[in-house]
Design a protein around this motif. Structure first.
Motif, PDB file in Angstrom:
ATOM      1  N   PRO A 112      16.239  37.807   8.135  1.00  0.00           N
ATOM      2  CA  PRO A 112      16.719  37.893   6.745  1.00  0.00           C
ATOM      3  C   PRO A 112      16.160  39.116   6.028  1.00  0.00           C
ATOM      4  O   PRO A 112      16.865  39.743   5.218  1.00  0.00           O
ATOM      5  CB  PRO A 112      16.204  36.593   6.113  1.00  0.00           C
ATOM      6  N   ILE A 113      14.897  39.477   6.314  1.00  0.00           N
ATOM      7  CA  ILE A 113      14.300  40.654   5.682  1.00  0.00           C
ATOM      8  C   ILE A 113      15.018  41.921   6.141  1.00  0.00           C
ATOM      9  O   ILE A 113      15.358  42.793   5.334  1.00  0.00           O
ATOM     10  CB  ILE A 113      12.802  40.739   6.010  1.00  0.00           C
ATOM     11  N   ARG A 119      21.007  46.026   3.425  1.00  0.00           N
ATOM     12  CA  ARG A 119      21.979  45.691   2.371  1.00  0.00           C
ATOM     13  C   ARG A 119      23.137  44.867   2.916  1.00  0.00           C
ATOM     14  O   ARG A 119      24.300  45.062   2.537  1.00  0.00           O
ATOM     15  CB  ARG A 119      22.489  46.957   1.682  1.00  0.00           C
ATOM     16  N   MET A 120      22.823  43.920   3.786  1.00  0.00           N
ATOM     17  CA  MET A 120      23.823  43.019   4.350  1.00  0.00           C
ATOM     18  C   MET A 120      23.783  41.705   3.575  1.00  0.00           C
ATOM     19  O   MET A 120      22.706  41.198   3.261  1.00  0.00           O
ATOM     20  CB  MET A 120      23.536  42.761   5.836  1.00  0.00           C
ATOM     21  N   SER A 121      24.941  41.155   3.299  1.00  0.00           N
ATOM     22  CA  SER A 121      24.995  39.835   2.688  1.00  0.00           C
ATOM     23  C   SER A 121      24.677  38.784   3.747  1.00  0.00           C
ATOM     24  O   SER A 121      24.760  39.046   4.954  1.00  0.00           O
ATOM     25  CB  SER A 121      26.379  39.578   2.105  1.00  0.00           C
ATOM     26  N   GLU A 122      24.331  37.579   3.293  1.00  0.00           N
ATOM     27  CA  GLU A 122      24.041  36.520   4.264  1.00  0.00           C
ATOM     28  C   GLU A 122      25.255  36.209   5.117  1.00  0.00           C
ATOM     29  O   GLU A 122      25.138  35.887   6.304  1.00  0.00           O
ATOM     30  CB  GLU A 122      23.563  35.253   3.544  1.00  0.00           C
ATOM     31  N   ALA A 123      26.446  36.341   4.534  1.00  0.00           N
ATOM     32  CA  ALA A 123      27.675  36.097   5.293  1.00  0.00           C
ATOM     33  C   ALA A 123      27.871  37.128   6.405  1.00  0.00           C
ATOM     34  O   ALA A 123      28.601  36.877   7.361  1.00  0.00           O
ATOM     35  CB  ALA A 123      28.875  36.125   4.342  1.00  0.00           C
ATOM     36  N   ASP A 124      27.215  38.291   6.276  1.00  0.00           N
ATOM     37  CA  ASP A 124      27.307  39.327   7.310  1.00  0.00           C
ATOM     38  C   ASP A 124      26.216  39.177   8.366  1.00  0.00           C
ATOM     39  O   ASP A 124      26.476  39.199   9.560  1.00  0.00           O
ATOM     40  CB  ASP A 124      27.218  40.723   6.682  1.00  0.00           C
ATOM     41  N   PHE A 129      23.291  37.401  13.567  1.00  0.00           N
ATOM     42  CA  PHE A 129      22.013  36.936  14.096  1.00  0.00           C
ATOM     43  C   PHE A 129      22.222  35.803  15.102  1.00  0.00           C
ATOM     44  O   PHE A 129      21.597  35.776  16.170  1.00  0.00           O
ATOM     45  CB  PHE A 129      21.121  36.484  12.941  1.00  0.00           C
ATOM     46  N   ARG A 130      23.095  34.863  14.775  1.00  0.00           N
ATOM     47  CA  ARG A 130      23.355  33.750  15.690  1.00  0.00           C
ATOM     48  C   ARG A 130      23.933  34.246  17.010  1.00  0.00           C
ATOM     49  O   ARG A 130      23.572  33.763  18.094  1.00  0.00           O
ATOM     50  CB  ARG A 130      24.312  32.755  15.037  1.00  0.00           C
TER      51      ARG A 130
END
Length: 325
Positions: A112-113, A119-124, A129-130
């Motif tokens: 997440p860091i 500058r990536m959104s969590e949706a990106d 990551f998964r």
């Protein structure tokens, strides 16, 4: 447009050396000496050389860590030093001796860091990551602090971190160090798929020549700060002047090498299996395998044969030697 463009690139360092009792003087050491090369988008290029040849210095100039002494370099259209922040969003880097993971945090907390830094959104970042965690089997140690990971586990985490933001160029320094054979092959398959499916450019430095053979179509060999070879892996043998070896099994024993009537340029190496098996080496630039086989067949009936190419480590060693003569 090339993703990497290097023109007459040089870097020298000032070091202190002894100049007699209680005296020292400065000496210029040339780590890189006027190299030129380009890398096109989607290529996988091996950048190899002995320790001290200039590999790490080149990589540091490509990533903006070091300022060139002279010459020009552009990476992803950016000048690496003055535009280092913009360049960082376009490249991913894995250095064997440096980590981009947070040492005291569980591995999963670094991503997440890193996503926020890019500058990536969590949706990106989260679906990416998964995907990376699944492909590189990170699940079993995601909750383990980075400092407690084995070298192989940490390297897998480092590669995932470098690829999280889908960079155009990935620079990998010894990416399979510390991995077992199965993990190495899985990582190679993943990197190859990443290049083919997403057009990611790979620049790979390693001492594991299996990585080069598995991933790279082209190889740059650097020696003493200069490019000694730039071309396909298949061309290394010709440039290095390497020989091939033909092993023939004869239908009936032949106990004397003289009876085989080998052509000029072919050298009889050994007789085994009580005269049945003969090994012959030859320079493929002077003789074809067909010519050598025809000469042997004219003297004895060949029951079986095999051709052995020199391994890539041998070719690189020969290339170093020829570059220094």
């Amino acid at each position: 447009m090339p993703i990497i463009e290097v023109e007459n690139l040089s870097r020298e360092f000032q070091v202190m050396e002894s100049a007699g009792r209680f005296r020292r003087r400065r000496k210029a050491v040339h780590a890189v000496r006027g190299i030129d090369f380009t890398v096109e988008p989607g290529e996988a290029v091996g950048y190899i050389g002995a320790n001290g040849a200039g590999k790490s210095t080149t990589i540091k100039m490509l990533t903006g860590v070091l300022v060139p002494s002279s010459g020009r370099v552009t990476v992803c259209g950016f000048n690496p030093v003055p535009q280092r922040k913009a360049l960082a969003r376009k490249i991913g880097v894995v250095f064997g001796q440096r980590s981009q993971l947070w040492w005291d945090l569980p591995l999963q907390d670094s991503y997440p860091i890193l996503g926020a830094m890019h500058r990536m959104s969590e949706a990106d970042w989260r679906p990416r990551f998964r995907e990376l965690a699944d492909q590189m089997d990170l699940g079993e140690f995601l909750s383990t602090p980075v400092r407690q990971l084995s070298l192989g586990q940490r390297m897998r985490g480092e590669v995932a971190a470098a690829l999280l933001h889908r960079p155009e160029l990935v620079i990998l320094d010894e990416p399979t160090i510390g991995l077992d054979m199965i993990s190495k092959e899985k990582l190679r398959q993943f990197l190859d798929a990443e290049r083919r499916e997403n057009g990611t450019t790979l620049l790979l430095t390693t001492h594991d020549m299996s990585d080069i053979q598995r991933l790279c179509q082209r190889v740059l060999v650097v020696d003493d700060g200069v490019i000694a070879y730039d071309g396909p892996l298949t061309g290394l043998a010709e440039v290095a002047g390497a020989v091939r070896t033909m092993v023939v099994d004869l239908a009936t024993p032949v106990h004397s090498a003289a009876l085989l009537s080998l052509p000029d340029g072919a050298v009889h190496q050994s007789i085994e299996a009580d005269g049945i098996r003969h090994s012959v080496s030859f320079d493929p630039r002077r003789l074809s395998a067909a010519t050598v086989l025809a000469a042997i067949s004219s003297a004895a009936e060949v029951a079986d044969l095999s051709l052995h190419e020199p391994d890539i480590e041998h070719l690189v060693r020969q290339l170093y030697g020829s570059a220094r003569r």
